[in-house]
Scaffold this motif. Sequence first.
Motif, short mmCIF file in Angstrom:
data_model
loop_
_atom_site.label_atom_id
_atom_site.label_comp_id
_atom_site.label_asym_id
_atom_site.label_seq_id
_atom_site.Cartn_x
_atom_site.Cartn_y
_atom_site.Cartn_z
N ALA A 91 0.83 -1.21 0.00
CA ALA A 91 0.00 0.00 0.00
C ALA A 91 0.86 1.26 0.00
CB ALA A 91 -0.93 -0.01 1.21
N LEU A 92 1.91 1.25 0.85
CA LEU A 92 2.81 2.41 0.88
C LEU A 92 3.48 2.64 -0.46
CD1 LEU A 92 4.52 2.01 4.38
CD2 LEU A 92 3.00 3.85 3.66
N MET A 93 3.77 1.55 -1.18
CA MET A 93 4.38 1.69 -2.51
C MET A 93 3.43 2.40 -3.48
SD MET A 93 7.51 0.85 -2.93
CE MET A 93 7.46 0.83 -4.70
N THR A 94 2.15 2.09 -3.39
CA THR A 94 1.18 2.76 -4.25
C THR A 94 1.21 4.26 -4.02
OG1 THR A 94 -0.33 0.87 -4.38
CG2 THR A 94 -1.29 3.04 -4.72
N TYR A 95 1.13 4.66 -2.76
CA TYR A 95 1.09 6.09 -2.44
C TYR A 95 2.44 6.75 -2.72
CZ TYR A 95 -2.84 4.02 0.05
OH TYR A 95 -3.96 3.29 0.36
N ALA A 331 13.30 4.29 6.86
CA ALA A 331 12.64 2.98 6.80
C ALA A 331 11.16 3.17 6.51
CB ALA A 331 12.82 2.25 8.13
N ASN A 332 10.45 2.07 6.29
CA ASN A 332 9.01 2.11 6.12
C ASN A 332 8.33 1.93 7.47
OD1 ASN A 332 8.66 2.34 3.20
ND2 ASN A 332 9.58 0.32 3.09
N GLY A 333 7.49 2.88 7.85
CA GLY A 333 6.71 2.78 9.07
C GLY A 333 7.47 2.74 10.37
N PRO A 334 8.58 3.50 10.52
CA PRO A 334 9.31 3.45 11.79
C PRO A 334 8.59 4.13 12.94
CG PRO A 334 10.28 5.11 10.37
CD PRO A 334 9.25 4.39 9.55
N CYS A 335 7.68 5.06 12.64
CA CYS A 335 6.93 5.76 13.68
C CYS A 335 5.47 5.30 13.66
CB CYS A 335 6.96 7.28 13.45
SG CYS A 335 8.60 8.01 13.51
N THR A 336 4.95 4.94 14.81
CA THR A 336 3.53 4.59 14.88
C THR A 336 2.70 5.87 14.81
OG1 THR A 336 3.43 4.75 17.29
CG2 THR A 336 4.08 2.61 16.35
#
Length: 473
Positions: A91-95, A331-336
């Motif tokens: 999903a992150l790749m799409t955005y 990185a991808n998603g390091p922070c909540t």
Amino acid sequence: MANTANDTNFFTDVCKNFDDAAQFTGHPEGLLSQIKACNSVYRFQFPIRRGNGFEVIDAWRVEHSHHMSPTKGGIRYSEMVNEDEVMALAALMTYKCAIVNVPFGGAKGGIKITPKNYTTGELENITRRYTTELIKKNFIGPGIDVPAPDYGSGEREMSWIADTYMTMNPGQLDALGCVTGKPIALHGIRGRKEATGRGVAYAIRECVRVTEDMQKIGLTAGLGDKRVIVQGLGNVGYHSAKFLTEFGATIVGLCEYEGAIYNANGLNVDEVFAHRKLTGSILGFPGATEFKNSMEGLEQPCDILVPAALENQITVENIKNIKAKIIAEGANGPCTPEAEDIFTQMGGIIIPDMYCNAGGVTVSYFEWLKNLSHVAFGRMEKRYAENSNANLINTLESLTGQSIPSEHRLMIIKGASELELVNSGLEDTMIHSYHEIRETLLSKPGIQTLRTAAFVGSIDKIAVSYMNLGIWP
């Protein structure tokens, strides 16, 4: 290094960020649901021969969105890989692709192994078998789905994938475009290995250039006086630190899974890297204060923190201990999301992953174009440009009667190489995309963060694609 990758909430976090941004777009609920959903999730298992027996490998490939073709995304080799994580990364790749205006849909792959526990031959068997499974289900191809390196994989694995695909698709003219991140010898592209880290450095440099924004958080504009801590000394972290140093910043802290080191006067990244290669650890580096708990390294004094390891590293448990004013997500998603809310209330700025680490997919796009066009960037025009510039210099010298020093002459007439063109394209992409995100932040009342602004921009672009395709009225 703490990691909660096995918690099945990463995709939920991505969807929460999406929903927070969707309210600022005005698009119909049905269209937003279509954009948010993962279109195809392929989970499979396959056996490999190991020793005197067999081992069954779990693997995934997720294609999140088909609003653009092909889909694009790396393959993660990690024992911590799970379906939720692969869906979130797809999903992150799409955005991410929409943010930097790269015409791909988002995808991601995962193989549940710890690479260091396998021989080179076993890793090759796993990679080739994984590729074969993708081919059987039509989940790979230059116009279908194009993998790339990710955590735990690199040029070697991409060359195995390319060879397997070409073997099973003889005569396909564009077969090498089935994967990016390949070695140069297999028609990869110069600059791809360091592209993500270079992109992170460009993103940070562009952020701190805006005097108005820096004044709000109590910093001066520019990188010259900035102290940086980087988490992760892998490909992304190393190159982020390297290029930030070249741009004038000072690396004061480095964190790895075995611990962290800190020196307020600065660390030489190449020397630390060489020390770790020699000893197997960054600990014990001369002149540095060390922490056996690597998470303590994130909490030391600095201006900019670059988490470039894994997801969920900065949470509600440690966010208030972070002293940085800027967090740049290598990185991808390091922070909540909860940690980001607190950090924003503290007056900090987070440069979101979906923009900050988009350098890799940007240069992968250049490699894919190179493979489809079957010619290297600069090959056809470099010599022509040099000859034209030389003729211009010769004419000026004859008209003025003055000669130009040889070192200046060489600098002026030089034609652009493939690496220079790639880096120029990446730099322009990161600069343009940052200001596009910032403009959205400033122009839409109610948006509080760069992440929400980035999501809004990407949702709008994807929605337009669906409408232009006639998929949505």
